[in-house]
Design a protein around this motif. Structure first.
Motif, PDB file in Angstrom:
ATOM      1  N   MET A   1      -0.217   2.934   7.999  1.00 39.74           N
ATOM      2  CA  MET A   1      -0.858   1.922   7.148  1.00 39.74           C
ATOM      3  C   MET A   1      -0.020   1.737   5.894  1.00 39.74           C
ATOM      4  O   MET A   1       0.280   2.691   5.190  1.00 39.74           O
ATOM      5  N   THR A   2       0.331   0.501   5.595  1.00 40.35           N
ATOM      6  CA  THR A   2       1.094   0.181   4.402  1.00 40.35           C
ATOM      7  C   THR A   2       0.307  -0.835   3.597  1.00 40.35           C
ATOM      8  O   THR A   2      -0.110  -1.857   4.113  1.00 40.35           O
ATOM      9  N   ILE A   3       0.096  -0.529   2.316  1.00 42.89           N
ATOM     10  CA  ILE A   3      -0.659  -1.416   1.451  1.00 42.89           C
ATOM     11  C   ILE A   3       0.300  -2.057   0.464  1.00 42.89           C
ATOM     12  O   ILE A   3       1.009  -1.367  -0.268  1.00 42.89           O
ATOM     13  N   LYS A   4       0.333  -3.370   0.424  1.00 46.89           N
ATOM     14  CA  LYS A   4       1.204  -4.096  -0.500  1.00 46.89           C
ATOM     15  C   LYS A   4       0.504  -4.226  -1.854  1.00 46.89           C
ATOM     16  O   LYS A   4      -0.630  -4.689  -1.951  1.00 46.89           O
ATOM     17  N   GLU A   5       1.188  -3.814  -2.888  1.00 47.66           N
ATOM     18  CA  GLU A   5       0.666  -3.938  -4.235  1.00 47.66           C
ATOM     19  C   GLU A   5       1.188  -5.225  -4.873  1.00 47.66           C
ATOM     20  O   GLU A   5       2.148  -5.850  -4.406  1.00 47.66           O
ATOM     21  N   GLY A   6       0.577  -5.611  -5.998  1.00 46.79           N
ATOM     22  CA  GLY A   6       0.988  -6.832  -6.681  1.00 46.79           C
ATOM     23  C   GLY A   6       2.409  -6.775  -7.195  1.00 46.79           C
ATOM     24  O   GLY A   6       3.049  -7.814  -7.420  1.00 46.79           O
TER      25      GLY A   6
ATOM     26  N   GLY B   1       4.874  -5.755  -5.514  1.00 44.18           N
ATOM     27  CA  GLY B   1       5.795  -5.868  -4.399  1.00 44.18           C
ATOM     28  C   GLY B   1       6.172  -4.534  -3.803  1.00 44.18           C
ATOM     29  O   GLY B   1       6.889  -4.485  -2.812  1.00 44.18           O
ATOM     30  N   LEU B   2       5.712  -3.445  -4.418  1.00 48.88           N
ATOM     31  CA  LEU B   2       5.971  -2.130  -3.863  1.00 48.88           C
ATOM     32  C   LEU B   2       5.014  -1.858  -2.717  1.00 48.88           C
ATOM     33  O   LEU B   2       3.935  -2.439  -2.625  1.00 48.88           O
ATOM     34  N   ALA B   3       5.389  -0.969  -1.829  1.00 45.65           N
ATOM     35  CA  ALA B   3       4.567  -0.641  -0.670  1.00 45.65           C
ATOM     36  C   ALA B   3       4.066   0.792  -0.796  1.00 45.65           C
ATOM     37  O   ALA B   3       4.800   1.682  -1.239  1.00 45.65           O
ATOM     38  N   PHE B   4       2.802   0.983  -0.422  1.00 51.17           N
ATOM     39  CA  PHE B   4       2.225   2.324  -0.375  1.00 51.17           C
ATOM     40  C   PHE B   4       2.128   2.733   1.087  1.00 51.17           C
ATOM     41  O   PHE B   4       1.401   2.124   1.866  1.00 51.17           O
ATOM     42  N   ASP B   5       2.861   3.748   1.469  1.00 56.69           N
ATOM     43  CA  ASP B   5       2.903   4.206   2.852  1.00 56.69           C
ATOM     44  C   ASP B   5       2.092   5.487   2.968  1.00 56.69           C
ATOM     45  O   ASP B   5       2.560   6.577   2.617  1.00 56.69           O
ATOM     46  N   ALA B   6       0.854   5.361   3.462  1.00 57.91           N
ATOM     47  CA  ALA B   6      -0.035   6.520   3.554  1.00 57.91           C
ATOM     48  C   ALA B   6       0.522   7.574   4.493  1.00 57.91           C
ATOM     49  O   ALA B   6       0.412   8.778   4.236  1.00 57.91           O
ATOM     50  N   TRP B   7       1.155   7.146   5.587  1.00 54.86           N
ATOM     51  CA  TRP B   7       1.614   8.107   6.576  1.00 54.86           C
ATOM     52  C   TRP B   7       2.740   8.993   6.052  1.00 54.86           C
ATOM     53  O   TRP B   7       2.874  10.141   6.469  1.00 54.86           O
ATOM     54  N   SER B   8       3.500   8.486   5.113  1.00 53.78           N
ATOM     55  CA  SER B   8       4.534   9.337   4.528  1.00 53.78           C
ATOM     56  C   SER B   8       3.918  10.464   3.716  1.00 53.78           C
ATOM     57  O   SER B   8       4.499  11.555   3.602  1.00 53.78           O
ATOM     58  N   LEU B   9       2.754  10.230   3.136  1.00 56.61           N
ATOM     59  CA  LEU B   9       2.048  11.267   2.382  1.00 56.61           C
ATOM     60  C   LEU B   9       1.311  12.221   3.314  1.00 56.61           C
ATOM     61  O   LEU B   9       1.180  13.412   3.018  1.00 56.61           O
ATOM     62  N   ILE B  10       0.816  11.706   4.417  1.00 52.57           N
ATOM     63  CA  ILE B  10       0.115  12.560   5.381  1.00 52.57           C
ATOM     64  C   ILE B  10       1.078  13.535   6.046  1.00 52.57           C
ATOM     65  O   ILE B  10       0.715  14.682   6.345  1.00 52.57           O
ATOM     66  N   GLY B  11       2.297  13.092   6.223  1.00 47.65           N
ATOM     67  CA  GLY B  11       3.310  13.985   6.776  1.00 47.65           C
ATOM     68  C   GLY B  11       2.963  14.423   8.183  1.00 47.65           C
ATOM     69  O   GLY B  11       2.552  13.638   9.032  1.00 47.65           O
ATOM     70  N   GLY B  12       3.080  15.725   8.441  1.00 49.82           N
ATOM     71  CA  GLY B  12       2.853  16.243   9.785  1.00 49.82           C
ATOM     72  C   GLY B  12       1.446  16.738  10.035  1.00 49.82           C
ATOM     73  O   GLY B  12       1.193  17.382  11.062  1.00 49.82           O
ATOM     74  N   LEU B  13       0.508  16.434   9.133  1.00 53.62           N
ATOM     75  CA  LEU B  13      -0.860  16.926   9.301  1.00 53.62           C
ATOM     76  C   LEU B  13      -1.489  16.390  10.585  1.00 53.62           C
ATOM     77  O   LEU B  13      -1.440  15.189  10.858  1.00 53.62           O
ATOM     78  N   GLU B  14      -2.089  17.282  11.359  1.00 49.90           N
ATOM     79  CA  GLU B  14      -2.872  16.916  12.532  1.00 49.90           C
ATOM     80  C   GLU B  14      -4.247  17.544  12.417  1.00 49.90           C
ATOM     81  O   GLU B  14      -4.413  18.600  11.796  1.00 49.90           O
ATOM     82  N   VAL B  15      -5.223  16.888  12.994  1.00 47.59           N
ATOM     83  CA  VAL B  15      -6.601  17.372  12.962  1.00 47.59           C
ATOM     84  C   VAL B  15      -6.929  17.977  14.317  1.00 47.59           C
ATOM     85  O   VAL B  15      -6.856  17.303  15.343  1.00 47.59           O
ATOM     86  N   ALA B  16      -7.278  19.249  14.318  1.00 43.74           N
ATOM     87  CA  ALA B  16      -7.622  19.920  15.567  1.00 43.74           C
ATOM     88  C   ALA B  16      -9.008  19.521  16.056  1.00 43.74           C
ATOM     89  O   ALA B  16      -9.240  19.429  17.262  1.00 43.74           O
TER      90      ALA B  16
END
Length: 267
Positions: free
Chosen positions: A1-6, A8-23
């Motif tokens: 998921m990428t959220i565009k800010e006013g 013009g920068l992009a917020f990439d949630a998955w880059s922050l989540i990294g390798g986390l997995e939910v068991a």
């Protein structure tokens, strides 16, 4: 998921989540609400949503059981189960989730609810989910205390909706194991003071999205009281996943919240 800010920068949630997995996600539903728009809620679509959010297994309950027909809804959930709770993150491919069946009862019919709890426990189900808001039931109703006592007697874990400031009361003093699914960070202090006297009280992380909510619970009660929940497909699964990944918890605590605590309760 990428959220565009006013900007013009992009917020990439998955880059922050990294390798986390939910068991194991403790808050998953199949079925639909008849009075609101929403996703189809089929097991296939819910499973795909979980897999897309790196979730290996879901503790799943049926909206059919909650809203229409308890027995057939519960039987559909039982039929989904394919081997119970996974033992650890490496035990199954991430291509699709495992299902951990969670029964439901109708709190408006406490006599039949008690009999259904007996049936579910006899079928090997480890948890029952309560839907007080959907069923129009208040915490002071005798039916809620009756079901709470019966579940505690049978050793069933209770997953309950409702405002934690009121719904803790029917479970107090029973030695019950309860996961409050709707604990809001505005009400976190009330959960903590109630849970301090009740070692079986736990909370879902779904609405604990303030900058320090997870950390406060961990500091006051221990991270073992936190269980990752998303309410897929009726809530955005990315939000609690992102909050957990960016929390100040230790890696071991994050792994426990992301499924270890739920496996402990539901095994």
């Amino acid at each position: 998921m990428t959220i565009k800010e006013g900007t013009g920068l992009a917020f990439d949630a998955w880059s922050l989540i990294g390798g986390l997995e939910v068991a194991l996600d403790v808050d998953v539903l199949v079925g639909v609400y008849p009075d609101r728009d929403g996703p189809p809620g089929t097991p296939e679509s819910v499973g795909a949503l979980l897999a897309g959010h790196r979730t290996r297994a879901g503790a799943v309950a049926s909206l059919r059981a909650a809203l229409f027909d308890v027995r057939t809804g519960n039987d559909e959930v039982l039929a989904l189960a394919g081997g119970g709770v996974p033992a650890g993150p490496g035990d199954e491919a991430l291509a699709g989730p495992g299902w951990v069946p969670v029964g439901a009862v109708d709190l408006r019919d406490p006599l039949r609810a008690g009999r259904e709890l007996d049936r579910l426990a006899g079928a090997g189900v480890k948890a029952v989910r309560l839907f007080p808001d959907e069923q129009g039931v208040e915490p002071g109703f005798p039916s809620v205390r009756h079901v709470a006592r019966q579940a505690a007697r049978l050793g069933l874990v209770v997953l309950t909706g409702g405002d934690v400031r009121r719904f803790w009361q029917p479970f107090a003093g029973l030695g019950a194991r309860v996961v409050f699914l709707d604990t809001h960070f505005y009400h976190l202090g009330d959960f903590i003071v109630a849970a301090a006297d009740e070692p079986g009280f736990h909370t879902s992380t779904r609405l604990l999205n303030s900058p320090d909510a997870l950390e406060i619970v961990s500091a006051e009660l221990g991270a073992e009281r936190l269980l990752h929940g998303s309410r897929a497909p009726h809530y955005e699964p990315l939000v609690p996943l992102l909050r957990l990944a960016t929390s100040g918890l230790t890696p071991d605590e994050i792994a426990a919240v992301a499924g270890g605590n739920a496996r402990r309760l539901l095994s």
